[in-house]
Design a protein around this motif. Sequence first.
Motif, short mmCIF file in Angstrom:
data_model
loop_
_atom_site.label_atom_id
_atom_site.label_comp_id
_atom_site.label_asym_id
_atom_site.label_seq_id
_atom_site.Cartn_x
_atom_site.Cartn_y
_atom_site.Cartn_z
N LEU A 39 -16.02 -23.13 -14.06
CA LEU A 39 -15.03 -22.05 -13.94
C LEU A 39 -15.24 -21.01 -15.05
O LEU A 39 -15.25 -19.80 -14.79
CB LEU A 39 -13.61 -22.63 -14.03
CG LEU A 39 -12.45 -21.63 -14.18
CD1 LEU A 39 -12.36 -20.72 -12.98
CD2 LEU A 39 -11.13 -22.37 -14.39
N LEU A 40 -15.44 -21.45 -16.29
CA LEU A 40 -15.65 -20.53 -17.41
C LEU A 40 -16.92 -19.71 -17.19
O LEU A 40 -16.95 -18.50 -17.47
CB LEU A 40 -15.74 -21.31 -18.73
CG LEU A 40 -14.48 -22.10 -19.15
CD1 LEU A 40 -14.74 -22.89 -20.42
CD2 LEU A 40 -13.30 -21.17 -19.35
N ARG A 41 -17.96 -20.36 -16.67
CA ARG A 41 -19.22 -19.63 -16.42
C ARG A 41 -19.04 -18.61 -15.31
O ARG A 41 -19.54 -17.49 -15.39
CB ARG A 41 -20.33 -20.63 -16.10
CG ARG A 41 -20.74 -21.41 -17.35
CD ARG A 41 -22.01 -22.21 -17.17
NE ARG A 41 -22.40 -22.78 -18.46
CZ ARG A 41 -22.86 -24.01 -18.63
NH1 ARG A 41 -23.00 -24.82 -17.59
NH2 ARG A 41 -23.19 -24.43 -19.82
N LEU A 67 -12.91 -19.15 -25.84
CA LEU A 67 -11.80 -19.89 -25.24
C LEU A 67 -10.77 -20.23 -26.31
O LEU A 67 -11.12 -20.69 -27.39
CB LEU A 67 -12.32 -21.17 -24.59
CG LEU A 67 -11.33 -21.97 -23.75
CD1 LEU A 67 -10.92 -21.20 -22.50
CD2 LEU A 67 -11.93 -23.32 -23.34
N VAL A 68 -9.49 -19.99 -25.97
CA VAL A 68 -8.38 -20.34 -26.87
C VAL A 68 -7.54 -21.41 -26.19
O VAL A 68 -7.20 -21.28 -25.02
CB VAL A 68 -7.48 -19.11 -27.14
CG1 VAL A 68 -6.44 -19.43 -28.21
CG2 VAL A 68 -8.29 -17.90 -27.56
N LEU A 69 -7.22 -22.47 -26.93
CA LEU A 69 -6.30 -23.49 -26.43
C LEU A 69 -4.92 -23.14 -26.99
O LEU A 69 -4.74 -23.14 -28.21
CB LEU A 69 -6.72 -24.89 -26.89
CG LEU A 69 -8.19 -25.26 -26.65
CD1 LEU A 69 -8.51 -26.63 -27.25
CD2 LEU A 69 -8.51 -25.27 -25.17
N ALA A 70 -3.96 -22.80 -26.12
CA ALA A 70 -2.67 -22.30 -26.62
C ALA A 70 -1.52 -22.89 -25.83
O ALA A 70 -1.49 -22.82 -24.61
CB ALA A 70 -2.63 -20.77 -26.54
N LYS A 119 -21.13 -26.96 -27.19
CA LYS A 119 -22.52 -27.31 -26.84
C LYS A 119 -22.95 -26.61 -25.56
O LYS A 119 -24.14 -26.47 -25.30
CB LYS A 119 -22.64 -28.83 -26.65
CG LYS A 119 -22.84 -29.60 -27.93
CD LYS A 119 -23.03 -31.08 -27.65
CE LYS A 119 -22.96 -31.89 -28.91
NZ LYS A 119 -22.66 -33.30 -28.66
N ARG A 120 -21.98 -26.21 -24.75
CA ARG A 120 -22.28 -25.52 -23.49
C ARG A 120 -22.11 -24.01 -23.61
O ARG A 120 -21.96 -23.31 -22.62
CB ARG A 120 -21.41 -26.12 -22.37
CG ARG A 120 -21.96 -27.45 -21.90
CD ARG A 120 -20.90 -28.43 -21.43
NE ARG A 120 -21.53 -29.72 -21.11
CZ ARG A 120 -21.82 -30.66 -22.01
NH1 ARG A 120 -21.52 -30.46 -23.29
NH2 ARG A 120 -22.41 -31.78 -21.65
N GLY A 121 -22.11 -23.53 -24.85
CA GLY A 121 -22.15 -22.08 -25.08
C GLY A 121 -20.81 -21.37 -25.05
O GLY A 121 -20.76 -20.14 -25.04
N ILE A 122 -19.72 -22.12 -25.04
CA ILE A 122 -18.37 -21.50 -25.05
C ILE A 122 -17.85 -21.58 -26.48
O ILE A 122 -17.72 -22.66 -27.05
CB ILE A 122 -17.38 -22.24 -24.12
CG1 ILE A 122 -17.96 -22.49 -22.74
CG2 ILE A 122 -16.04 -21.51 -24.08
CD1 ILE A 122 -18.21 -21.26 -21.91
N LYS A 123 -17.53 -20.44 -27.08
CA LYS A 123 -17.01 -20.41 -28.45
C LYS A 123 -15.51 -20.68 -28.42
O LYS A 123 -14.75 -19.93 -27.82
CB LYS A 123 -17.31 -19.03 -29.06
CG LYS A 123 -16.70 -18.79 -30.41
CD LYS A 123 -17.53 -19.38 -31.50
CE LYS A 123 -16.92 -19.09 -32.87
NZ LYS A 123 -17.06 -20.22 -33.77
#
Length: 300
Positions: free
Chosen positions: A77-79, A86-89, A135-139
């Motif tokens: 989904l992110l790709r 990505l922010v966890l909020a 590791k999958r390129g999502i900061k």
Amino acid sequence: MTKAEAAGAKLDLAPGSRVGIIAGGGSLPVEVAASLARQGHPPVIIAAEGEVDRKQELAAYEAEQLALEDFGSLVPLLRRKRISHLVLAGEIRRRPKLSAMRPSLGLLAVVPTVVMGLARGDDGLLRILTRFLEKRGIKVVGAHEIVPELLAGKGPLTQAEPSKADWRDIEAARVAAKAIGALDIGQAAIAIGGRAIALEGIEGTNGLLERTRQLRDHGRLAGKTRGVLVKCAKPGQELRADLPTIGPRTVEAAQKAGLAGIAVEAGRSLILEGPDTIARANALGLFIIGLPAEEPAHGH
């Protein structure tokens, strides 16, 4: 936190960055989304199914729903949405059930991560999932890096200030909060009369305050007045997710529990709906104070 400090702490997003917010309950996703929109990076909201309670305020943004059990589809989904950060909020009140996860190739990749994380408690789970995504390129970035003005400043933040007796309670509750934090149980403790009387468990801070109110009502704390709620980051905590937070509801619940005030770690705790929270504390005569952090910040 001063405006200058907040500006220095803010994440510098490159033009074209796409930011996703995994949104849970409470006002934090709303405040992060509004800040991103003001910065010219309107976010993609990935709403944790059954957790978001401020849907109307997030309705203006592009949005997707994600069941916790469907976590295996998060990276695709992110790709697909070309999300770089990505922010966890917000609060996620329940944990994914492994038995309800839908089989997929994405799930096969993530299951060992989730199993390992669930065995390590909330902070362990967040730390492992953060590494998995990076590791999958999502900061993965902290809400405080997007809206640093939410971070608690040092010293008294309200008109009322702690008395000498309140400082004894602050110290006792802080020691207790750090002890349960080291065990990854919770982030908060309440002390009354110089000793810790209640610790945060799985029910969260509002549950802890409600329990304290009931103890008062049942006479278990007969003759004991005032008392303090202390919230602080767990030792070595992953600071990009689940920083200790307080808001207007915390202040209301603390007042109902008969407490004199709230102490949080400056620079490592969030004050949601800041002006409202401080105004409510002032109206009710409670203090809010930012304590200097006792350890170097971890998490990056």
